[in-house]
Write a protein that holds these residues in place. Structure first.
Motif: not given
Length: 494
Positions: A176-188
């Motif tokens: 998890x980097x930056x201001x990402x949520x757990x969902x955003x980081x997982x999808x990326x």
């Protein structure tokens, strides 16, 4: 004292795909301990890590990262540090760990001083003890004067600006980097996490936090029950990781786990990529995004003053950006919706119904393999989706693309392929032109077999018109490639 890293962090530190480290572990050249890698073993396996420090000084890493971000089409990703509160909590945890390490080193220092004093205090020092004294003095000076190893320093910095997440029961990992949520980081990172709205309204992205700390960084209209809160359940779309965490949630294992959806999207852009190829860009509402697997297709429906039109298209975008849906449209195709698009009867701002997804032309996480993609003309669209997903997942040691053009538009995204090849040592692209799809297919397979005679661990993805797919299948069959390793996508409008 051993310093253990997760596979994800280790791969990030030495700038290689996780698949490369997995191959080293399988060969026995890189030891691992319950899926973790010792920092010293990593340094021995990659002795040229000092080059990364030089790259940092010259700014080359930033240039490479810039190429990668644009190559992967991650337009929505914000390259930033975490919020001040999250960063402060991570730094506090690191400071506590550092204080413990310092106490440990001080104890060793005291032990060495005591040993030196005992040697010096011997009544009749002999030659061996004098050499031991000199050795202790020299080594003690080295310890006091030495600085933290470059890779260790990079590892601690990575811990400060990113948190490591392990997903159970799959065992997948991501940062998890930056201001990402757990969902955003997982999808990326290429994971197929379950979710619905992505904005904290539906509760479909609930997950249980097994260990570690998370923090809410976005508003949520969905209310967890008291029992769920006591069990450590949170919404992945509204929380980020403060520390390294382990979460428990289900992931999609294949197309059968992706629900059918119906969404009204709007035309964001309709641009020409080549004289005979259009890029259709649709954007879904923030509260209703399309969940799909890379390589799948949808049916688009349009109603206007010139009549109704419906047609199926393969998605050309990565699931990591589920709001922005891209489609590569071949202008010469006689489909009903294609006709309206080429005549500019569909305009920016118009509504289009999106129904789906469907199709099994998807990546399978069933063991280490080296994907090879063969595409013809605009069938590069679903292959692009698969490639971007594979790059985001970072699980493959090598990726190879063989793209045939039979049309005047040629390889309309050749610059993207060159950017991938320039920024990724693990990616190779071969672009070939031939007006005959069958002849071009045979030539591509011949080039593939020249490049890689051993295809035992390769998974072949073939996309294009039926004549191209049939010719590739015939050529591969003559080479006795196992049919189970070939996945094809034939569509009349490609």
């Amino acid at each position: 004292m051993p310093r253990l890293l997760s596979l994800t962090r280790a791969a990030r530190l030495v700038d290689v795909p996780r698949g490369t480290l997995q191959l080293l572990i399988a060969r026995g050249t890189l030891p691992s301990f319950d899926g973790l890698i010792d920092l010293d073993d990593l340094q021995r396996s990659f002795p040229d890590m000092a080059l990364h420090a030089k790259l940092d000084e010259t700014g080359m890493l930033e240039k490479v990262d810039h190429i990668r971000e644009h190559s992967f089409a991650r337009r929505m990703r914000e390259i930033a540090l975490p919020s001040q509160e999250v960063l402060a909590q991570r730094l506090f945890r690191l400071s506590v760990e550092l204080a413990g390490v310092q106490r440990h080193l001080q104890a060793y220092h005291a032990l060495v001083l005591a040993l030196r004093a005992r040697i010096v205090g011997d009544s009749a020092p002999v030659h061996p003890s004098e050499r031991l004294q000199e050795f202790l003095d020299r080594e003690l000076q080295c310890i006091l004067a030495s600085e933290m190893d470059a890779i260790d320093e990079a590892a601690r910095m990575l811990e400060a600006v990113s948190a490591h997440v392990t997903v159970r029961p799959s065992g997948h990992q991501f940062l998890v980097e930056g201001n990402d949520t757990l969902l955003q980081a997982g999808l990326k990172s290429g994971l197929n996490l379950g979710y619905g709205c992505g904005t904290g309204s539906c509760g479909l992205c609930k997950a249980r936090v097994v260990s570690g700390d998370v923090r809410a960084i976005a508003h949520s209209d969905y209310r967890l029950s008291e029992q769920e809160r006591q069990q450590g359940v949170c919404l992945l779309c509204t929380h980020t990781a403060v520390s390294d965490v382990i979460i428990e949630t289900l992931e999609a294992n294949g197309p059968q786990d992706i629900p059918q959806q119906s969404i009204v999207a709007r035309v964001r852009a309709l641009t020409a990529m080549a004289p005979d190829t259009l890029l259709l860009h649709l954007q879904t509402p923030r509260t209703h995004r399309l969940r799909f697997l890379a390589g799948q297709s949808v049916t688009l429906g349009f109603s206007g003053p010139h009549g109704d039109a419906s047609e199926s298209f393969a998605l050309a975008s990565c699931p990591c950006d589920e709001r922005n849906l891209h489609f590569h449209v071949a202008c010469e195709h006689d489909g009903a919706l294609t006709g309206l698009l080429t005549q500019e009867l569909v305009r920016v701002g118009d509504s289009i119904d999106v129904r789906g997804p469907f199709g099994d032309f998807v990546l399978a996480h069933d063991g280490p393999c080296s994907p090879v993609f063969l595409a013809c003309d605009t069938a590069f669209g679903p292959v692009k989706s698969l490639l971007e997903h594979a790059m985001a997942a970072d699980e493959y040691a090598t990726l190879a693309l063989y793209w045939l053009s039979t049309r005047s538009g040629g390889h309309y995204m050749a610059n993207l392929c060159r950017a991938w090849a320039a920024s990724l040592d693990t990616f190779k692209a071969v672009l070939h032109s031939d007006p005959d799809a069958r002849a071009g297919a045979r030539q591509l397979v011949a080039r593939l077999l020249t490049d890689r005679r051993d295809l035992a661990h390769a998974r072949i993805f073939v996309a294009g018109p039926e004549a191209f797919v049939a010719a590739v299948s015939e050529a591969l069959a003559r080479d006795s490639l196992r049919p189970a390793r070939v996945l094809s996508f034939a569509n009349a409008n490609q």
